[in-house]
Design a protein around this motif. Sequence first.
Motif, PDB file in Angstrom:
ATOM      1  N   LEU B  49       7.152  -1.207  -0.658  1.00  0.00           N
ATOM      2  CA  LEU B  49       7.476   0.185   0.818  1.00  0.00           C
ATOM      3  C   LEU B  49       7.872   1.477   0.628  1.00  0.00           C
ATOM      4  O   LEU B  49       7.386   2.328   0.721  1.00  0.00           O
ATOM      5  N   SER B  50       9.062   1.483  -0.263  1.00  0.00           N
ATOM      6  CA  SER B  50      10.685   2.008  -0.114  1.00  0.00           C
ATOM      7  C   SER B  50       9.712   2.895  -1.229  1.00  0.00           C
ATOM      8  O   SER B  50       9.558   4.388  -1.433  1.00  0.00           O
ATOM      9  N   LEU B  51       9.123   2.033  -2.165  1.00  0.00           N
ATOM     10  CA  LEU B  51       8.583   3.103  -2.840  1.00  0.00           C
ATOM     11  C   LEU B  51       7.370   4.679  -2.854  1.00  0.00           C
ATOM     12  O   LEU B  51       7.156   5.386  -3.514  1.00  0.00           O
ATOM     13  N   CYS B  52       6.309   3.443  -2.084  1.00  0.00           N
ATOM     14  CA  CYS B  52       5.110   4.640  -1.227  1.00  0.00           C
ATOM     15  C   CYS B  52       5.768   5.648  -0.065  1.00  0.00           C
ATOM     16  O   CYS B  52       5.284   7.040  -0.961  1.00  0.00           O
ATOM     17  N   ARG B  53       7.294   5.183   0.462  1.00  0.00           N
ATOM     18  CA  ARG B  53       8.048   6.197   0.728  1.00  0.00           C
ATOM     19  C   ARG B  53       8.155   7.634   0.551  1.00  0.00           C
ATOM     20  O   ARG B  53       8.218   8.412   0.581  1.00  0.00           O
ATOM     21  N   GLN B  54       9.055   7.463  -0.500  1.00  0.00           N
ATOM     22  CA  GLN B  54       9.188   8.052  -1.958  1.00  0.00           C
ATOM     23  C   GLN B  54       8.345   9.421  -1.770  1.00  0.00           C
ATOM     24  O   GLN B  54       8.399  10.450  -2.299  1.00  0.00           O
ATOM     25  N   ALA B  55       7.017   8.352  -2.591  1.00  0.00           N
ATOM     26  CA  ALA B  55       5.809   9.384  -2.699  1.00  0.00           C
ATOM     27  C   ALA B  55       4.717   9.710  -1.778  1.00  0.00           C
ATOM     28  O   ALA B  55       4.356  10.628  -2.192  1.00  0.00           O
ATOM     29  N   GLY B  56       5.964  10.249  -0.771  1.00  0.00           N
ATOM     30  CA  GLY B  56       4.133   9.924   0.353  1.00  0.00           C
ATOM     31  C   GLY B  56       3.367   9.536   0.598  1.00  0.00           C
ATOM     32  O   GLY B  56       2.363   9.906   1.177  1.00  0.00           O
ATOM     33  N   ALA B  57       2.987   8.689  -0.037  1.00  0.00           N
ATOM     34  CA  ALA B  57       2.009   7.294  -0.509  1.00  0.00           C
ATOM     35  C   ALA B  57       1.347   6.380   1.286  1.00  0.00           C
ATOM     36  O   ALA B  57       3.211   6.103   1.851  1.00  0.00           O
ATOM     37  N   THR B  58       0.405   6.427   1.089  1.00  0.00           N
ATOM     38  CA  THR B  58      -0.026   4.776   2.765  1.00  0.00           C
ATOM     39  C   THR B  58       0.113   3.689   2.286  1.00  0.00           C
ATOM     40  O   THR B  58      -0.625   3.676   0.708  1.00  0.00           O
ATOM     41  N   PHE B  59       1.043   3.105   2.955  1.00  0.00           N
ATOM     42  CA  PHE B  59       1.107   1.792   2.089  1.00  0.00           C
ATOM     43  C   PHE B  59       0.591   1.024   3.185  1.00  0.00           C
ATOM     44  O   PHE B  59       1.104   0.329   4.165  1.00  0.00           O
ATOM     45  N   ILE B  60      -0.416  -0.728   2.690  1.00  0.00           N
ATOM     46  CA  ILE B  60      -0.133  -1.155   3.554  1.00  0.00           C
ATOM     47  C   ILE B  60      -0.671  -2.741   2.760  1.00  0.00           C
ATOM     48  O   ILE B  60      -0.605  -2.834   1.492  1.00  0.00           O
ATOM     49  N   ILE B  61      -0.698  -3.957   3.461  1.00  0.00           N
ATOM     50  CA  ILE B  61      -0.596  -4.971   2.936  1.00  0.00           C
ATOM     51  C   ILE B  61      -1.788  -6.050   3.148  1.00  0.00           C
ATOM     52  O   ILE B  61      -2.438  -6.192   4.581  1.00  0.00           O
TER      53      ILE B  61
END
Lengths: 65, 205
Positions: B49-61
Amino acid sequence: MKLQINNQERETAARNLQELAEELQLPAKGVAVAVNNAMVMRASWATHTLSENDRITIVKAACGG
Amino acid sequence: MLQFISHYTDRYTYLDSIRFALEGGCRWVQLRMKGATDDDVRPIAREALSLCRQAGATFIIDDRVALVKELGADGVHLGKNDMPIAEARQLLGPNCIIGGTANTFADIVAHHRASANYIGCGPFRFTTTKDNLSPVLGLDGYRHIVEQMRQARIDLPIVAIGGITAGDIPAILGTGITGIALSGAILRASDPVKEMKRIINITQP
């Protein structure tokens, strides 16, 4: 201008993604948008100009639409 | 648009695969760790989630509704044997992306009614990884489903999944399918970041 949003045709006055988001009343959270298959980050919506027949994909949470 | 589904190999971890995907330009990541417990998944999901936030990416599980809620991920993907979409919606509220797996137009109608936000539709072809009981759709299957959705005015994004390789992507997008979900292809490449860049370029002609 005519756009394809999730495969449905739509007429819009929006000039960029931010204006389109406002027109569609997209929520502030839980939205992912792609233009012609390229994901566009929210921070870039205002500077992302729309063109006739752009194919927009919007993945958004249930609220507001 | 491309959704990357995390996976691992002998050389690379789930988080490695997500780092590669983000570095390669992917902005939609699904963490799928079938068979693990929520406690196993939690630290990995937090980092992802943290990596995706930094990249501005949407993160789903995948599958884990409680974890999505706990960590504040962007959404959950629910397979056919996971929690029903309507139940997940009650738990997660209106601001969470919920994706549902569909094999038929009837599944899509049901998911749409149950408030799904996108559809993962497949399998495109036979795969050894999952859902082997479902009939293979192929290009004709997608064409037919897209047409049925148009007529029913169901405007959900629909992502093709299941055994898709880079070479299949232009034809699949040509059917009106709006996105592609990929898993295996990235880590099998000798240079996963470069492979992701190549695939992103294919999806954005």
